[in-house]
Design a protein around this motif. Structure first.
Motif, PDB file in Angstrom:
ATOM      1  N   ARG A   3       0.779  -1.244  -0.171  1.00 38.17           N
ATOM      2  CA  ARG A   3       0.038   0.050   0.013  1.00 38.17           C
ATOM      3  C   ARG A   3       0.899   1.301   0.157  1.00 38.17           C
ATOM      4  O   ARG A   3       0.601   2.219  -0.591  1.00 38.17           O
ATOM      5  CB  ARG A   3      -0.825   0.066   1.224  1.00 38.17           C
ATOM      6  CG  ARG A   3      -2.046  -0.721   1.258  1.00 38.17           C
ATOM      7  CD  ARG A   3      -2.812  -0.802   2.366  1.00 38.17           C
ATOM      8  NE  ARG A   3      -3.722  -1.755   2.826  1.00 38.17           N
ATOM      9  CZ  ARG A   3      -4.379  -2.038   3.810  1.00 38.17           C
ATOM     10  NH1 ARG A   3      -4.494  -1.057   4.845  1.00 38.17           N
ATOM     11  NH2 ARG A   3      -5.108  -3.267   3.814  1.00 38.17           N
ATOM     12  N   ARG A   4       2.207   1.367   0.876  1.00 35.68           N
ATOM     13  CA  ARG A   4       2.648   2.510   1.027  1.00 35.68           C
ATOM     14  C   ARG A   4       3.493   2.674  -0.524  1.00 35.68           C
ATOM     15  O   ARG A   4       3.856   3.771  -0.996  1.00 35.68           O
ATOM     16  CB  ARG A   4       3.682   2.158   2.104  1.00 35.68           C
ATOM     17  CG  ARG A   4       4.830   3.477   2.269  1.00 35.68           C
ATOM     18  CD  ARG A   4       5.703   2.856   3.560  1.00 35.68           C
ATOM     19  NE  ARG A   4       6.342   4.014   3.896  1.00 35.68           N
ATOM     20  CZ  ARG A   4       6.069   4.846   5.006  1.00 35.68           C
ATOM     21  NH1 ARG A   4       5.228   4.389   5.872  1.00 35.68           N
ATOM     22  NH2 ARG A   4       6.830   6.099   5.047  1.00 35.68           N
ATOM     23  N   GLY A   7       0.852   3.841  -2.778  1.00 40.97           N
ATOM     24  CA  GLY A   7       0.584   5.205  -2.503  1.00 40.97           C
ATOM     25  C   GLY A   7       1.528   6.192  -3.132  1.00 40.97           C
ATOM     26  O   GLY A   7       1.405   6.980  -3.503  1.00 40.97           O
ATOM     27  N   SER A   8       2.913   5.728  -2.788  1.00 43.45           N
ATOM     28  CA  SER A   8       4.097   6.619  -3.197  1.00 43.45           C
ATOM     29  C   SER A   8       3.978   6.803  -4.685  1.00 43.45           C
ATOM     30  O   SER A   8       4.323   7.953  -5.369  1.00 43.45           O
ATOM     31  CB  SER A   8       5.353   6.181  -2.932  1.00 43.45           C
ATOM     32  OG  SER A   8       5.351   6.123  -1.492  1.00 43.45           O
ATOM     33  N   ILE A  11       1.330   9.079  -5.678  1.00 43.94           N
ATOM     34  CA  ILE A  11       1.613  10.512  -5.637  1.00 43.94           C
ATOM     35  C   ILE A  11       2.651  10.935  -6.857  1.00 43.94           C
ATOM     36  O   ILE A  11       2.380  12.266  -6.925  1.00 43.94           O
ATOM     37  CB  ILE A  11       2.170  10.607  -3.944  1.00 43.94           C
ATOM     38  CG1 ILE A  11       0.797  10.614  -3.199  1.00 43.94           C
ATOM     39  CG2 ILE A  11       2.729  12.198  -3.917  1.00 43.94           C
ATOM     40  CD1 ILE A  11       1.316  10.223  -1.745  1.00 43.94           C
ATOM     41  N   GLY A  30      -1.505  11.559   1.777  1.00 43.42           N
ATOM     42  CA  GLY A  30      -0.410  10.426   1.936  1.00 43.42           C
ATOM     43  C   GLY A  30       0.294  10.815   3.274  1.00 43.42           C
ATOM     44  O   GLY A  30       0.521   9.819   3.909  1.00 43.42           O
ATOM     45  N   PHE A  34      -0.088   7.529   5.721  1.00 43.84           N
ATOM     46  CA  PHE A  34       0.932   6.590   5.962  1.00 43.84           C
ATOM     47  C   PHE A  34       1.776   7.053   7.206  1.00 43.84           C
ATOM     48  O   PHE A  34       2.406   8.302   7.301  1.00 43.84           O
ATOM     49  CB  PHE A  34       1.973   6.334   4.725  1.00 43.84           C
ATOM     50  CG  PHE A  34       1.106   6.014   3.505  1.00 43.84           C
ATOM     51  CD1 PHE A  34       0.831   4.784   3.481  1.00 43.84           C
ATOM     52  CD2 PHE A  34       0.964   6.827   2.455  1.00 43.84           C
ATOM     53  CE1 PHE A  34      -0.077   4.410   2.329  1.00 43.84           C
ATOM     54  CE2 PHE A  34       0.255   6.355   1.436  1.00 43.84           C
ATOM     55  CZ  PHE A  34      -0.232   5.033   1.358  1.00 43.84           C
ATOM     56  N   PHE A  37       5.867   8.773   6.969  1.00 38.03           N
ATOM     57  CA  PHE A  37       5.745   9.108   5.295  1.00 38.03           C
ATOM     58  C   PHE A  37       6.959  10.005   5.035  1.00 38.03           C
ATOM     59  O   PHE A  37       6.850  11.104   4.638  1.00 38.03           O
ATOM     60  CB  PHE A  37       4.424   9.446   4.941  1.00 38.03           C
ATOM     61  CG  PHE A  37       4.486   9.259   3.479  1.00 38.03           C
ATOM     62  CD1 PHE A  37       4.562   8.352   2.619  1.00 38.03           C
ATOM     63  CD2 PHE A  37       4.234  10.414   2.605  1.00 38.03           C
ATOM     64  CE1 PHE A  37       4.359   7.877   1.639  1.00 38.03           C
ATOM     65  CE2 PHE A  37       3.945  10.308   1.240  1.00 38.03           C
ATOM     66  CZ  PHE A  37       4.274   9.238   0.694  1.00 38.03           C
ATOM     67  N   GLY A  40       7.308  11.426   1.729  1.00 37.03           N
ATOM     68  CA  GLY A  40       6.649  12.799   1.412  1.00 37.03           C
ATOM     69  C   GLY A  40       7.391  13.945   1.005  1.00 37.03           C
ATOM     70  O   GLY A  40       7.152  14.877   0.208  1.00 37.03           O
TER      71      GLY A  40
END
Length: 87
Positions: A3-4, A7-8, A11, A30, A34, A37, A40
């Protein structure tokens, strides 16, 4: 873990392909969603590199999006534990 990474990737693609009024909230979500993160901040620095003005001194870093992402991440560290317990 997937998921991480996913998600990255979402983004990153939103930074590269979508307008700012979409990728800025996606990055902030995000950072909230997370835990720890830190990538980010790197993605926010990528926003500054691609879409921002050139940075000639260290004092102009204070006005960059990467700095604001770092501040948001630091502020959310103690708040996140309270949010996670009620979710």
């Amino acid at each position: 873990m997937t998921r991480r990474a996913l998600g990255s990737l979402v983004i990153l693609l939103s930074i590269l392909l979508l307008p700012y009024w979409i990728y800025v909230p996606v990055l902030f979500i995000g950072i909230i969603f997370f835990p720890f993160f830190w990538e980010g901040i790197l993605l926010a620095l990528l926003i500054d590199f691609i879409h921002g003005n050139e940075t000639l001194s260290l004092t102009s870093f204070v006005f960059s999006f990467g700095f604001y992402a770092l501040i948001a991440l630091i502020i959310l560290l103690p708040i996140r534990e309270r949010l996670r317990t009620y979710a």
